[in-house]
Design a protein around this motif. Structure first.
Motif, PDB file in Angstrom:
ATOM      1  N   GLY A 193      32.734  91.934  28.279  1.00  0.00           N
ATOM      2  CA  GLY A 193      32.307  90.589  28.689  1.00  0.00           C
ATOM      3  C   GLY A 193      33.298  89.523  28.262  1.00  0.00           C
ATOM      4  O   GLY A 193      32.919  88.530  27.645  1.00  0.00           O
ATOM      5  N   SER A 194      34.587  89.715  28.620  1.00  0.00           N
ATOM      6  CA  SER A 194      35.605  88.767  28.135  1.00  0.00           C
ATOM      7  C   SER A 194      36.226  87.959  29.272  1.00  0.00           C
ATOM      8  O   SER A 194      37.311  87.421  29.118  1.00  0.00           O
ATOM      9  N   SER A 195      35.524  87.856  30.412  1.00  0.00           N
ATOM     10  CA  SER A 195      36.079  87.054  31.504  1.00  0.00           C
ATOM     11  C   SER A 195      35.753  85.576  31.347  1.00  0.00           C
ATOM     12  O   SER A 195      36.120  84.765  32.189  1.00  0.00           O
ATOM     13  N   GLN A 196      35.064  85.209  30.273  1.00  0.00           N
ATOM     14  CA  GLN A 196      34.851  83.786  29.940  1.00  0.00           C
ATOM     15  C   GLN A 196      34.311  83.677  28.510  1.00  0.00           C
ATOM     16  O   GLN A 196      34.113  84.677  27.839  1.00  0.00           O
ATOM     17  N   GLY A 197      34.101  82.450  28.079  1.00  0.00           N
ATOM     18  CA  GLY A 197      33.374  82.162  26.839  1.00  0.00           C
ATOM     19  C   GLY A 197      33.974  82.780  25.582  1.00  0.00           C
ATOM     20  O   GLY A 197      35.193  82.864  25.422  1.00  0.00           O
ATOM     21  N   ILE A 198      33.083  83.204  24.706  1.00  0.00           N
ATOM     22  CA  ILE A 198      33.495  83.725  23.399  1.00  0.00           C
ATOM     23  C   ILE A 198      34.365  84.973  23.576  1.00  0.00           C
ATOM     24  O   ILE A 198      35.367  85.156  22.876  1.00  0.00           O
ATOM     25  N   GLY A 199      33.990  85.832  24.539  1.00  0.00           N
ATOM     26  CA  GLY A 199      34.755  87.060  24.767  1.00  0.00           C
ATOM     27  C   GLY A 199      36.201  86.759  25.116  1.00  0.00           C
ATOM     28  O   GLY A 199      37.128  87.411  24.615  1.00  0.00           O
ATOM     29  N   GLN A 200      36.393  85.774  25.991  1.00  0.00           N
ATOM     30  CA  GLN A 200      37.772  85.427  26.379  1.00  0.00           C
ATOM     31  C   GLN A 200      38.556  84.902  25.167  1.00  0.00           C
ATOM     32  O   GLN A 200      39.733  85.230  24.992  1.00  0.00           O
ATOM     33  N   ARG A 242      32.230  91.748  35.206  1.00  0.00           N
ATOM     34  CA  ARG A 242      31.779  92.558  36.341  1.00  0.00           C
ATOM     35  C   ARG A 242      32.605  92.334  37.594  1.00  0.00           C
ATOM     36  O   ARG A 242      32.644  93.170  38.470  1.00  0.00           O
ATOM     37  N   ASP A 243      33.246  91.170  37.666  1.00  0.00           N
ATOM     38  CA  ASP A 243      33.922  90.778  38.895  1.00  0.00           C
ATOM     39  C   ASP A 243      35.445  90.876  38.726  1.00  0.00           C
ATOM     40  O   ASP A 243      36.006  90.314  37.778  1.00  0.00           O
ATOM     41  N   GLN A 244      36.089  91.608  39.642  1.00  0.00           N
ATOM     42  CA  GLN A 244      37.529  91.853  39.485  1.00  0.00           C
ATOM     43  C   GLN A 244      38.329  90.545  39.491  1.00  0.00           C
ATOM     44  O   GLN A 244      39.188  90.333  38.645  1.00  0.00           O
ATOM     45  N   ASN A 301      32.136  94.723  21.049  1.00  0.00           N
ATOM     46  CA  ASN A 301      30.982  94.634  21.940  1.00  0.00           C
ATOM     47  C   ASN A 301      30.493  93.197  21.923  1.00  0.00           C
ATOM     48  O   ASN A 301      29.667  92.811  21.091  1.00  0.00           O
ATOM     49  N   ASN A 302      31.069  92.427  22.849  1.00  0.00           N
ATOM     50  CA  ASN A 302      30.752  90.995  22.915  1.00  0.00           C
ATOM     51  C   ASN A 302      29.703  90.698  23.979  1.00  0.00           C
ATOM     52  O   ASN A 302      28.983  89.707  23.880  1.00  0.00           O
ATOM     53  N   LEU A 303      29.614  91.590  24.971  1.00  0.00           N
ATOM     54  CA  LEU A 303      28.705  91.342  26.093  1.00  0.00           C
ATOM     55  C   LEU A 303      27.291  91.042  25.609  1.00  0.00           C
ATOM     56  O   LEU A 303      26.743  91.774  24.786  1.00  0.00           O
ATOM     57  N   GLY A 304      26.721  89.964  26.141  1.00  0.00           N
ATOM     58  CA  GLY A 304      25.339  89.642  25.798  1.00  0.00           C
ATOM     59  C   GLY A 304      24.803  88.619  26.776  1.00  0.00           C
ATOM     60  O   GLY A 304      25.536  87.724  27.195  1.00  0.00           O
ATOM     61  N   THR A 314      17.010  91.868  20.590  1.00  0.00           N
ATOM     62  CA  THR A 314      18.196  92.713  20.862  1.00  0.00           C
ATOM     63  C   THR A 314      19.288  92.461  19.826  1.00  0.00           C
ATOM     64  O   THR A 314      20.016  93.379  19.460  1.00  0.00           O
ATOM     65  N   LYS A 315      19.395  91.220  19.355  1.00  0.00           N
ATOM     66  CA  LYS A 315      20.445  90.925  18.372  1.00  0.00           C
ATOM     67  C   LYS A 315      20.072  91.508  17.002  1.00  0.00           C
ATOM     68  O   LYS A 315      20.932  91.972  16.258  1.00  0.00           O
ATOM     69  N   THR A 316      18.769  91.510  16.679  1.00  0.00           N
ATOM     70  CA  THR A 316      18.321  92.173  15.445  1.00  0.00           C
ATOM     71  C   THR A 316      18.650  93.666  15.539  1.00  0.00           C
ATOM     72  O   THR A 316      19.137  94.274  14.573  1.00  0.00           O
TER      73      THR A 316
HETATM   74  N1  LIG Z   1      27.212  80.898  23.257  1.00  0.00           N
HETATM   75  C1  LIG Z   1      26.644  80.859  22.071  1.00  0.00           C
HETATM   76  O1  LIG Z   1      26.344  79.770  21.525  1.00  0.00           O
HETATM   77  C2  LIG Z   1      26.369  82.135  21.320  1.00  0.00           C
HETATM   78  C3  LIG Z   1      25.793  82.063  20.033  1.00  0.00           C
HETATM   79  C4  LIG Z   1      25.578  83.235  19.317  1.00  0.00           C
HETATM   80  C5  LIG Z   1      25.934  84.456  19.859  1.00  0.00           C
HETATM   81  N2  LIG Z   1      26.479  84.510  21.116  1.00  0.00           N
HETATM   82  C6  LIG Z   1      26.825  85.836  21.649  1.00  0.00           C
HETATM   83  O2  LIG Z   1      28.208  85.858  21.979  1.00  0.00           O
HETATM   84  C7  LIG Z   1      28.420  86.723  23.098  1.00  0.00           C
HETATM   85  C8  LIG Z   1      29.162  85.977  24.209  1.00  0.00           C
HETATM   86  O3  LIG Z   1      28.415  84.835  24.567  1.00  0.00           O
HETATM   87  P1  LIG Z   1      28.974  83.738  25.616  1.00  0.00           P
HETATM   88  O4  LIG Z   1      28.118  82.524  25.459  1.00  0.00           O
HETATM   89  O5  LIG Z   1      30.437  83.629  25.475  1.00  0.00           O
HETATM   90  O6  LIG Z   1      28.600  84.470  27.000  1.00  0.00           O
HETATM   91  P2  LIG Z   1      28.899  84.039  28.498  1.00  0.00           P
HETATM   92  O7  LIG Z   1      29.686  82.766  28.543  1.00  0.00           O
HETATM   93  O8  LIG Z   1      27.607  84.103  29.245  1.00  0.00           O
HETATM   94  O9  LIG Z   1      29.850  85.224  29.014  1.00  0.00           O
HETATM   95  C9  LIG Z   1      29.366  86.509  29.215  1.00  0.00           C
HETATM   96  C10 LIG Z   1      30.493  87.401  29.696  1.00  0.00           C
HETATM   97  O10 LIG Z   1      29.999  88.710  29.943  1.00  0.00           O
HETATM   98  C11 LIG Z   1      30.313  89.106  31.285  1.00  0.00           C
HETATM   99  N3  LIG Z   1      29.213  89.982  31.737  1.00  0.00           N
HETATM  100  C12 LIG Z   1      27.925  89.643  31.988  1.00  0.00           C
HETATM  101  N4  LIG Z   1      27.207  90.745  32.314  1.00  0.00           N
HETATM  102  C13 LIG Z   1      28.078  91.795  32.266  1.00  0.00           C
HETATM  103  C14 LIG Z   1      27.941  93.198  32.475  1.00  0.00           C
HETATM  104  N5  LIG Z   1      26.763  93.746  32.815  1.00  0.00           N
HETATM  105  N6  LIG Z   1      29.033  93.998  32.318  1.00  0.00           N
HETATM  106  C15 LIG Z   1      30.238  93.469  31.979  1.00  0.00           C
HETATM  107  N7  LIG Z   1      30.419  92.149  31.753  1.00  0.00           N
HETATM  108  C16 LIG Z   1      29.366  91.318  31.896  1.00  0.00           C
HETATM  109  C17 LIG Z   1      30.437  87.800  32.051  1.00  0.00           C
HETATM  110  O11 LIG Z   1      31.259  87.924  33.197  1.00  0.00           O
HETATM  111  P3  LIG Z   1      30.631  88.222  34.671  1.00  0.00           P
HETATM  112  O12 LIG Z   1      29.402  87.355  34.791  1.00  0.00           O
HETATM  113  O13 LIG Z   1      31.736  87.846  35.606  1.00  0.00           O
HETATM  114  O14 LIG Z   1      30.329  89.683  34.690  1.00  0.00           O
HETATM  115  C18 LIG Z   1      31.136  86.942  30.989  1.00  0.00           C
HETATM  116  O15 LIG Z   1      32.519  87.231  30.930  1.00  0.00           O
HETATM  117  C19 LIG Z   1      27.029  87.230  23.514  1.00  0.00           C
HETATM  118  O16 LIG Z   1      26.782  88.476  22.943  1.00  0.00           O
HETATM  119  C20 LIG Z   1      26.098  86.181  22.931  1.00  0.00           C
HETATM  120  O17 LIG Z   1      24.821  86.704  22.678  1.00  0.00           O
HETATM  121  C21 LIG Z   1      26.708  83.385  21.872  1.00  0.00           C
END
Ligand SMILES: NC(=O)c1ccc[n+]([C@@H]2O[C@H](COP(=O)([O-])OP(=O)(O)OC[C@H]3O[C@@H](n4cnc5c(N)ncnc54)[C@H](OP(=O)(O)O)[C@@H]3O)[C@@H](O)[C@H]2O)c1
Length: 264
Positions: free
Chosen positions: A14-21, A39-41, A88-91, A157-159
């Motif tokens: 899940g690194s195509s945006q946000g924290i993962g990137q 998920r999207d190429q 494992n960042n996906l969430g 799920t996070k617990t």
């Molecule tokens: N944001 C926060 O404030 C926060 C706080 C605490 C913890 N977290 C945790 O940090 C992690 C990242 O959060 P985020 O806010 O950066 O998330 P996000 O912006 O929603 O990004 C999620 C990423 O996962 C990809 N993705 C979604 N479903 C997928 C699948 N089935 N298979 C492969 N890739 C998939 C998305 O790309 P596509 O949609 O293109 O597939 C996107 O790159 C998560 O585990 C979240 O629980 C976030």
């Protein structure tokens, strides 16, 4: 301390945006070659291009695969090959009253947030233990220890991820492989920026909107600002390093002191 991950191969789910990137960017900056995933190429390739603009020396492999399914994980493994570092960042997350969350949605959260990590660890841990080095990190949340009423399923799920981490760390005992959770707190991602706008008003300048959001909605945060995704990336880089060899089986906080507790 100088961290050099040259020669290490990493995957950030899940690194195509946000924290993962941001995590993928910081791992690349430290010298690791990184598999970027979504998920999207097209989106995955665009993220890899953005990382390469920031880190011109980056060695990146964008792989689109839906990690909510076993087939998706298998397809990713075929393209990605063996790994030294697995993040494992996906969430997924979203607000819903707990009495309205149906079985299917509970299952979907479990599949995406927990099983996706379990599958990848099962796939990659044996190779890591055989080679005597490996770093596994599961991105958890403050919601792992303070169950949020507005998204109980997410918190559960996070617990679970904290326990998954502890269990696999035990399975890797004495091998040179470490397994840790990183507990992120409220982080400045596009989704959260939108959420802040909705709560405090779109018309406020960002700094002011953020200050008001923290004061009114996240008063326990000790930094009184959102965490920048790079700050989580920095912790992942440290945990990925040789230097972090005695940290395993635990949950490390990058939550800005948000959880009002001495222990995670
Ligand atoms: N944001 C926060 O404030 C926060 C706080 C605490 C913890 N977290 C945790 O940090 C992690 C990242 O959060 P985020 O806010 O950066 O998330 P996000 O912006 O929603 O990004 C999620 C990423 O996962 C990809 N993705 C979604 N479903 C997928 C699948 N089935 N298979 C492969 N890739 C998939 C998305 O790309 P596509 O949609 O293109 O597939 C996107 O790159 C998560 O585990 C979240 O629980 C976030």
């Amino acid at each position: 301390m100088r961290i050099d991950l040259t020669g290490r191969r990493a995957l950030v789910s899940g690194s195509s945006q946000g924290i993962g990137q941001a995590i993928a960017t910081e791992l690349a900056r430290a010298g690791a070659s990184v598999v970027v995933n979504g998920r999207d190429q097209d989106r995955t390739e665009r993220a890899a291009e953005a990382i390469a603009r920031e880190v011109p020396s980056a060695e990146l492999l964008p792989v689109a695969a839906d990690l909510a399914s076993a087939d998706g994980a298998e397809a990713l493994r075929e393209r990605a090959g063996e790994l030294d570092i697995l993040v494992n960042n996906l969430g997924i997350f979203g607000a819903k009253p707990v009495l309205e969350i149906e079985d299917d949605e509970w299952r979907r959260y479990f599949e995406v947030n927990v099983l996706s990590a379990v599958r990848l660890i099962r796939m990659y841990l044996p190779g890591m233990t055989e080679r005597g080095f490996g770093r596994v990190m599961n991105i958890a949340s403050d919601s792992a220890v303070v169950t949020p009423l507005e998204m109980v399923h997410y918190g559960v799920t996070k617990t679970a991820l904290l326990a998954v981490t502890r269990g696999f760390a035990k399975a890797a005992a004495g091998t040179g492989v470490t397994v840790n959770s990183v507990m992120a707190g409220p982080t400045h991602t596009p989704g959260v920026e939108e959420f802040v706008g909705e709560l405090v008003g779109e018309e406020l300048p960002w700094d002011e909107a953020q200050r008001q959001f923290m004061r009114e909605h996240r008063p326990y945060s000790l930094i009184q600002r959102l965490i920048e995704p790079t700050e989580i990336g920095n912790m992942v880089v440290y945990l990925s390093s040789e230097q972090a060899s005695a940290t395993t089986g635990g949950a490390v906080r990058v939550d800005g002191g948000y959880v009002d507790s001495i222990l995670p």
